[in-house]
Design an enzyme around this catalytic site. Structure first.
Site, PDB file in Angstrom:
ATOM      1  N   CYS A  42      10.038  -1.430   0.637  1.00  0.00           N
ATOM      2  CA  CYS A  42      10.035  -0.736   2.040  1.00  0.00           C
ATOM      3  C   CYS A  42      10.668   0.994   1.985  1.00  0.00           C
ATOM      4  CB  CYS A  42      11.177  -1.646   2.869  1.00  0.00           C
ATOM      5  SG  CYS A  42      11.455  -0.926   4.362  1.00  0.00           S
ATOM      6  N   CYS A  47       7.411   0.579   4.104  1.00  0.00           N
ATOM      7  CA  CYS A  47       7.643   0.985   5.382  1.00  0.00           C
ATOM      8  C   CYS A  47       8.080   2.210   5.789  1.00  0.00           C
ATOM      9  CB  CYS A  47       8.759   0.105   6.050  1.00  0.00           C
ATOM     10  SG  CYS A  47       8.820  -1.550   5.193  1.00  0.00           S
ATOM     11  N   LYS A  50       5.613   5.040   4.613  1.00  0.00           N
ATOM     12  CA  LYS A  50       4.210   4.631   5.506  1.00  0.00           C
ATOM     13  C   LYS A  50       4.526   5.361   6.971  1.00  0.00           C
ATOM     14  CE  LYS A  50       4.541   1.816   8.333  1.00  0.00           C
ATOM     15  NZ  LYS A  50       4.372   0.410   7.752  1.00  0.00           N
ATOM     16  N   TYR A 178      -2.218  -5.565   7.854  1.00  0.00           N
ATOM     17  CA  TYR A 178      -1.322  -4.494   8.399  1.00  0.00           C
ATOM     18  C   TYR A 178      -1.645  -3.222   7.312  1.00  0.00           C
ATOM     19  CZ  TYR A 178       2.363  -7.682  10.487  1.00  0.00           C
ATOM     20  OH  TYR A 178       3.228  -8.478  11.470  1.00  0.00           O
ATOM     21  N   GLU A 182      -3.076   0.165   9.016  1.00  0.00           N
ATOM     22  CA  GLU A 182      -2.223   1.505   9.037  1.00  0.00           C
ATOM     23  C   GLU A 182      -2.778   2.474   8.107  1.00  0.00           C
ATOM     24  OE1 GLU A 182       2.153  -0.938  10.118  1.00  0.00           O
ATOM     25  OE2 GLU A 182       1.686  -0.170   8.049  1.00  0.00           O
ATOM     26  N   HIS A 437      10.896   3.257  36.013  1.00  0.00           N
ATOM     27  CA  HIS A 437       9.966   4.146  36.485  1.00  0.00           C
ATOM     28  C   HIS A 437       9.958   5.477  36.429  1.00  0.00           C
ATOM     29  CE1 HIS A 437       6.389   4.406  38.986  1.00  0.00           C
ATOM     30  NE2 HIS A 437       6.760   5.605  39.609  1.00  0.00           N
ATOM     31  N   GLU A 442       7.506  -0.671  32.098  1.00  0.00           N
ATOM     32  CA  GLU A 442       7.643  -1.482  33.559  1.00  0.00           C
ATOM     33  C   GLU A 442       6.863  -2.618  33.889  1.00  0.00           C
ATOM     34  OE1 GLU A 442       7.309   1.052  36.905  1.00  0.00           O
ATOM     35  OE2 GLU A 442       6.494   2.573  35.886  1.00  0.00           O
TER      36      GLU A 442
HETATM   37  P1  NDP Z   1      -2.398  -8.899   4.910  1.00  0.00           P
HETATM   38  O1  NDP Z   1      -2.202 -10.451   4.548  1.00  0.00           O
HETATM   39  O2  NDP Z   1      -1.964  -8.588   6.258  1.00  0.00           O
HETATM   40  O3  NDP Z   1      -3.838  -8.656   4.789  1.00  0.00           O
HETATM   41  C1  NDP Z   1      -4.769  -8.681   3.835  1.00  0.00           C
HETATM   42  C2  NDP Z   1      -6.195  -8.397   3.989  1.00  0.00           C
HETATM   43  O4  NDP Z   1      -6.870  -8.526   2.901  1.00  0.00           O
HETATM   44  C3  NDP Z   1      -6.706  -9.449   4.995  1.00  0.00           C
HETATM   45  O5  NDP Z   1      -7.429  -8.893   5.858  1.00  0.00           O
HETATM   46  C4  NDP Z   1      -7.579 -10.277   3.909  1.00  0.00           C
HETATM   47  O6  NDP Z   1      -8.647 -10.996   4.544  1.00  0.00           O
HETATM   48  C5  NDP Z   1      -7.916  -9.099   3.058  1.00  0.00           C
HETATM   49  N1  NDP Z   1      -8.401 -10.114   1.707  1.00  0.00           N
HETATM   50  C6  NDP Z   1      -7.507 -10.661   1.028  1.00  0.00           C
HETATM   51  N2  NDP Z   1      -8.000 -11.133  -0.136  1.00  0.00           N
HETATM   52  C7  NDP Z   1      -9.344 -10.604  -0.194  1.00  0.00           C
HETATM   53  C8  NDP Z   1     -10.326 -10.236  -0.820  1.00  0.00           C
HETATM   54  N3  NDP Z   1     -10.401 -11.166  -2.175  1.00  0.00           N
HETATM   55  N4  NDP Z   1     -11.459  -9.634  -0.834  1.00  0.00           N
HETATM   56  C9  NDP Z   1     -11.392  -8.953   0.539  1.00  0.00           C
HETATM   57  N5  NDP Z   1     -10.543  -8.866   1.275  1.00  0.00           N
HETATM   58  C10 NDP Z   1      -9.418  -9.528   1.075  1.00  0.00           C
HETATM   59  O7  NDP Z   1      -1.772  -8.077   3.557  1.00  0.00           O
HETATM   60  P2  NDP Z   1      -1.127  -6.465   3.558  1.00  0.00           P
HETATM   61  O8  NDP Z   1      -1.634  -6.243   2.247  1.00  0.00           O
HETATM   62  O9  NDP Z   1      -1.977  -5.697   4.725  1.00  0.00           O
HETATM   63  O10 NDP Z   1       0.207  -6.526   3.793  1.00  0.00           O
HETATM   64  C11 NDP Z   1       1.195  -7.438   3.170  1.00  0.00           C
HETATM   65  C12 NDP Z   1       2.279  -7.871   4.234  1.00  0.00           C
HETATM   66  O11 NDP Z   1       3.000  -6.781   4.087  1.00  0.00           O
HETATM   67  C13 NDP Z   1       1.878  -8.161   5.559  1.00  0.00           C
HETATM   68  O12 NDP Z   1       1.454  -9.581   5.850  1.00  0.00           O
HETATM   69  C14 NDP Z   1       3.045  -7.948   6.210  1.00  0.00           C
HETATM   70  O13 NDP Z   1       3.770  -9.013   6.193  1.00  0.00           O
HETATM   71  C15 NDP Z   1       3.692  -6.928   5.427  1.00  0.00           C
HETATM   72  N6  NDP Z   1       3.587  -5.620   6.027  1.00  0.00           N
HETATM   73  C16 NDP Z   1       4.135  -5.191   7.255  1.00  0.00           C
HETATM   74  C17 NDP Z   1       3.993  -4.142   7.691  1.00  0.00           C
HETATM   75  C18 NDP Z   1       4.646  -3.864   9.079  1.00  0.00           C
HETATM   76  O14 NDP Z   1       5.731  -4.697   9.663  1.00  0.00           O
HETATM   77  N7  NDP Z   1       4.200  -2.706   9.982  1.00  0.00           N
HETATM   78  C19 NDP Z   1       3.194  -2.991   7.421  1.00  0.00           C
HETATM   79  C20 NDP Z   1       2.658  -3.343   6.077  1.00  0.00           C
HETATM   80  C21 NDP Z   1       2.895  -4.398   5.486  1.00  0.00           C
HETATM   81  P3  NDP Z   1      -8.546 -12.224   5.202  1.00  0.00           P
HETATM   82  O15 NDP Z   1      -7.805 -12.085   6.636  1.00  0.00           O
HETATM   83  O16 NDP Z   1      -9.838 -12.714   5.496  1.00  0.00           O
HETATM   84  O17 NDP Z   1      -7.608 -13.166   4.638  1.00  0.00           O
END
Ligand code: NDP
Length: 461
Positions: A42, A47, A50, A178, A182, A437, A442
């Protein structure tokens, strides 16, 4: 360095640090082992940096809007090196604060790699020394997952994105979660031609369908190309130094960088967990009970390594609950059911509770309230972006089941809404609250009749 402790924590990220300092405050003799930097994903490469990048990427829109409010200025210029240097300085400052907090709490910080050698022992890999402990807490977090594609090693992940020497002209961000949305917003805002590639029908699987649609639309309006239902099949270095990316749709396009944001996996390799008979679950994360205890009674685990909900505040809460349970004689389980969360995409998302789909499948009757409008700062401009507020209530009890907000400051708003929703607020409670307001928030207390209703998951006319 003494070698027996009440508690040895492996990993000084959000969860490990919180657990270590609380346990120490409750009187335990605690050591925390970290092989990289204090603060974890983080603070060091997640976080915090980022959000700094997100803030940097939003200025061009502000420059544009400012002109409608009468401001004029020369051509704004952006310098990546300055942002990187200032970001690094801030991360160094925060890392120091983490060190001071641990020192202040009388936690011994050991800069090494910790490997479990038994239910009550941890070996320091560099110092080649064995520590013993009544309890071990594993809080080693996760790391980016990169799919097994020919040439994938040419790509980067979020780890490297924080240290790019220069911004590419064109980038491909692979993933629809996510991190992908982002970073697509960050790169596009900083002037990089950005393509987001997602293997499914719509980005942000798991989020409310209206949120997914409006975010995708507005990302496109801001210049991000979104390629759906497609995957990378191979990557090759071309003569220009760029990367030729072949897609499952048979196209080949070259990009200056390819970033994988294809999920994260728990950091369990080489940790020696088998030496303490610590069981893993299907996702190769550490399996724990409600009190973060593993199958080995003296070993506990918190945060991303357990793959419950991979969010910093959740890891912190799990770390605190562990210390409370074990060192303050106050058994505390973390409630993972209602977790407000923000996605710092452009537009931003704030969400808490159930999506319309999940509420419709788990409740006999639901009411759905939707309001979309142009935020005030856009009303003097030609900018078309809209905000969306969506409230989902139980048609039988009036309880608010889910709130989904898209648009500026929705992350800030959802923190407050999260309090009301976790207290079990009803729509009548929202309605009784006097509006502030003129604000966007709101809208939450002025939604009149339902936009539509669902009965047994079916939308009524
Ligand atoms: P996520 O699980 O959110 O997203 C992973 C993405 O990669 C999905 O779209 C998934 O597709 C895709 N994917 C997975 N495997 C493959 C593959 N083999 N080929 C192609 N696409 C693939 O993970 P992130 O890495 O974005 O983030 C990890 C975690 O970190 C998040 O779940 C969140 O909990 C946390 N995070 C939170 C943030 C915040 O609070 N603002 C910011 C950043 C991270 P599919 O949907 O089809 O499975």
């Amino acid at each position: 360095m003494s070698s027996h402790y009440d508690l040895v924590v492996i990993g000084a990220g959000s969860g490990g640090v919180r657990a270590a300092r609380m346990a120490s405050t409750y009187g335990a003799k605690v050591a925390i082992i970290e092989e990289y930097r204090l603060g974890g994903t983080c603070v060091i490469r997640g976080c915090v940096p980022k959000k700094l990048f997100v803030l940097a990427s939003r200025f061009p829109e502000q420059f544009d809007v400012a002109q409608s409010f009468g401001w004029s200025f020369g051509e704004p210029k952006f310098d990546w090196a300055t942002l990187l240097a200032n970001k690094n300085k801030e991360i160094d400052r925060l890392e120091n604060i983490y060190g001071n907090i641990l020192d202040g709490a009388k936690v011994e910080t050991i800069r090494d790699r910790g490997v479990v050698t038994g239910p009550n022992s941890v070996r320091l890999a560099k110092a080649q020394q064995e520590l013993t402990a009544d309890r071990i807490l594993v809080a080693t977090g996760g790391r980016p997952f990169v799919p097994n594609i020919p040439g994938a090693e040419m790509g980067i992940t979020s780890n490297e994105a924080f240290h790019l020497e220069k911004l590419p002209k064109r980038i491909l961000v692979n993933g629809g979660g996510y991190i992908a949305v982002e970073f697509a917003g960050i790169f596009a805002g900083l002037g990089v031609e950005t393509t987001l590639l997602y293997r499914g029908d719509q980005i942000l699987r798991g989020f409310d369908a209206d949120v997914r649609e409006i975010v995708a639309e507005q990302m496109k309006a801001r210049g991000v190309e979104i390629k759906l239902n497609s995957e990378i099949t191979r990557m090759d270095r071309c003569a220009s130094g760029n990367i030729d990316v072949s897609f499952s749709t048979d196209e080949v396009v070259d990009f200056g960088e390819v970033m994988f944001a294809t999920g994260r996996v728990p950091n369990i390799e080489g940790l020696g967990l088998e030496k303490a008979d610590v069981n893993l679950n299907a996702g190769r994360a550490i399996h724990v009970d409600a009190y973060s205890q593993t199958s080995c009674p003296s070993v506990y685990a918190v945060g991303d390594i357990t793959n419950r909900v991979a969010l910093t505040p959740v890891a912190i809460r799990e770390g605190a609950a562990f210390a409370e349970t074990v060192y303050n004689n106050n058994p505390t389980a973390v409630d993972h059911s209602i977790i407000p969360t923000a996605v710092f995409s452009e537009p931003e998302i704030g969400t808490v509770g159930l999506t319309e789909h999940d509420a419709g499948s788990s409740h006999a009757k639901i009411n759905v309230y939707i309001s979309t409008f142009r935020p005030m700062q856009n009303t003097l401009t030609a900018r078309p972006e809209k905000m969306m507020f969506k409230l989902i209530t139980d048609g039988e009890t009036d309880k608010v089941l889910g709130v989904h907000i898209v648009g500026p400051t929705s992350g800030e708003m959802i923190q407050m809404v999260g309090i009301a929703v976790s207290m079990g607020a009803t729509k009548a409670d929202f309605d009784r609250t006097i509006a502030v307001h003129p604000t966007a928030a709101e809208e939450l207390v002025t939604l009149k009749s339902p936009t539509y209703q669902l009965e047994n998951g079916i939308r009524l006319a």
